[in-house]
Design a protein around this motif. Sequence first.
Motif, PDB file in Angstrom:
ATOM      1  N   ASN A  95      58.335  25.076   8.881  1.00  0.00           N
ATOM      2  CA  ASN A  95      57.538  25.467  10.088  1.00  0.00           C
ATOM      3  C   ASN A  95      56.585  26.314   9.709  1.00  0.00           C
ATOM      4  O   ASN A  95      55.840  26.828  10.795  1.00  0.00           O
ATOM      5  N   THR A  96      56.055  26.466   8.613  1.00  0.00           N
ATOM      6  CA  THR A  96      54.678  27.172   8.284  1.00  0.00           C
ATOM      7  C   THR A  96      53.459  26.621   8.413  1.00  0.00           C
ATOM      8  O   THR A  96      52.278  27.307   8.616  1.00  0.00           O
ATOM      9  N   LEU A  97      53.403  25.025   8.422  1.00  0.00           N
ATOM     10  CA  LEU A  97      52.067  24.418   8.730  1.00  0.00           C
ATOM     11  C   LEU A  97      51.471  24.679   9.915  1.00  0.00           C
ATOM     12  O   LEU A  97      52.175  24.838  11.039  1.00  0.00           O
ATOM     13  N   PRO A 100      54.234  14.414  19.532  1.00  0.00           N
ATOM     14  CA  PRO A 100      52.975  15.227  18.963  1.00  0.00           C
ATOM     15  C   PRO A 100      53.228  15.945  17.612  1.00  0.00           C
ATOM     16  O   PRO A 100      54.074  16.602  17.449  1.00  0.00           O
ATOM     17  N   GLY A 101      52.216  15.575  16.686  1.00  0.00           N
ATOM     18  CA  GLY A 101      52.329  16.304  15.562  1.00  0.00           C
ATOM     19  C   GLY A 101      52.662  15.637  14.550  1.00  0.00           C
ATOM     20  O   GLY A 101      52.523  15.867  13.225  1.00  0.00           O
ATOM     21  N   SER A 155      44.445  18.142  21.093  1.00  0.00           N
ATOM     22  CA  SER A 155      43.063  18.697  21.482  1.00  0.00           C
ATOM     23  C   SER A 155      41.906  17.525  20.826  1.00  0.00           C
ATOM     24  O   SER A 155      41.068  17.482  21.200  1.00  0.00           O
ATOM     25  N   LEU A 156      42.710  16.524  20.210  1.00  0.00           N
ATOM     26  CA  LEU A 156      41.680  15.538  19.583  1.00  0.00           C
ATOM     27  C   LEU A 156      41.145  14.647  20.501  1.00  0.00           C
ATOM     28  O   LEU A 156      40.121  13.978  20.614  1.00  0.00           O
ATOM     29  N   PRO A 179      54.631  23.572  16.883  1.00  0.00           N
ATOM     30  CA  PRO A 179      54.012  23.631  18.331  1.00  0.00           C
ATOM     31  C   PRO A 179      52.511  23.798  18.161  1.00  0.00           C
ATOM     32  O   PRO A 179      51.522  23.010  18.841  1.00  0.00           O
ATOM     33  N   SER A 180      51.786  24.460  17.009  1.00  0.00           N
ATOM     34  CA  SER A 180      50.456  24.836  16.806  1.00  0.00           C
ATOM     35  C   SER A 180      49.735  23.403  16.362  1.00  0.00           C
ATOM     36  O   SER A 180      48.570  23.173  16.656  1.00  0.00           O
ATOM     37  N   LEU A 181      50.478  22.534  15.230  1.00  0.00           N
ATOM     38  CA  LEU A 181      49.851  21.369  14.847  1.00  0.00           C
ATOM     39  C   LEU A 181      49.923  20.312  16.045  1.00  0.00           C
ATOM     40  O   LEU A 181      48.777  19.745  16.307  1.00  0.00           O
ATOM     41  N   ALA A 182      50.997  20.408  17.072  1.00  0.00           N
ATOM     42  CA  ALA A 182      51.042  19.564  18.042  1.00  0.00           C
ATOM     43  C   ALA A 182      49.914  20.086  18.934  1.00  0.00           C
ATOM     44  O   ALA A 182      49.338  18.813  19.654  1.00  0.00           O
TER      45      ALA A 182
END
Length: 463
Positions: free
Chosen positions: A28-30, A228-229, A79-80, A71-74
Amino acid sequence: MPKKVKPTGDENEEESVPCKQVKEELPNTLSVLNFDSPSSFFESLISPIKVETFFKEFWEQKPLLIQRDDPSLAAYYQSLFSLSDLRSLCSQGLYYGRDVNVCRCIGGKKKVLNKDGKAQFLQLRKDFDQKRATIQFHQPQRFKDELWRIQEKLECYFGSLVGSNVYMTPAGSQGLPPHYDDVEVFILQLEGRKRWRLYSPTVPLAREYSVEPEDRIGTPTHDFLLKPGDLLYFPRGTIHQAETPSGLAHSIHLTISTYQNNSWGDYLLDSISGLVFDIAKEDVALRTGMPRRMLMVRTEAHLIRFTDMLTSLTSQVVCENVLCGVTGRKNSALERMYRVPNGNGASPLSQSGKLPRLNSIVRLQFKDHIVLTVGPDQNQSDEAQQKVVYIYHSLKNERQTHMMGKEVETEIYGLRFPLSYVDALKQIWCGSPVRVKDLKLGTDEEKENLAVSLWTECLVHVL
């Protein structure tokens, strides 16, 4: 007939499809991708899989699915590209066929629903909602800076062109029939969920695109749902199909592709004719006529002679630090991305440092965007061609033409030097600072002219 696995609106049922899955759990750190260098970017893209493991076990061999709950990567993936991006880009002028395709898979066949001329967002959305059509957006990196950043790093990492497409598919629909591609594929799931089914290749490491009928492809080797992600990789030739399940939101995914026409066979096709031409100047055996009527009737003796010719040719090929094969390397530079994107698509680069003189110290810059190769002088006739050194680069390429093929005119940016300059260029290409007067050339004028020429093209920095 193979057994077909049909989707339902139940997510849990989708995820429990009893097919083999390639799955790696992420910590979960990514959070974000690392753009410090091409290597660090690719490492972060496929994390937690190690790069060594990826190329040893998966690259050109088998699919890899990385499913992540971050969630942050998703949110970053989302946003792409989105439907709102499509709306704003339509107002700038997009065209059917060139920029967007509208299609749907019906009965195992692709049905194209394109109109003529400019694409209007309201019409695209109508086809999306009412006809359940997939909208395929070609080469979005031409318009989205973050996608440009991603693909620029990947082009530098692979040393090969990298293209992309965005696929927007409504719920309960499939855009393309089962098929395989001639590229290495990375899938980034941006929005919604999409069900993917992969099948064993009928043509491993395929050299062309092909649709495969479902009665030929057998049962899936992998069946899973991307969210997503998540990231999916599969080699060229992997048969695949994807659909957005019913009862879910629409799906948007980004396909990033590379290594088209980048095999040993492609390299030999590009380089072998030049090698034979050069060696034949010195080897009279290669200039000897073939046996009479050999093209009509070939015997075992002819085959033995031909094999001996190949063996002799191989023994005469001298490996140099500067590789031959001008055409493929030039075409790569013609279409590669320039280094720094900005809003208007023009390269912001300018000469670095003062004009180099004999006592100046220079150092190569933007090496990942430069091609150095040796080949015949194309300004001379075939009978009089001599070898010269070519330098091609992508620093001034236009953003709008990237990966658009022969549909657009492209200008070649680069330099041509006599073969006697090759040792001096190797000095510079090692990447270490070098004083101009120490370059391995016969005269001070040649040394200074070489440095100025490279500086003018923004290829060296004056320290």
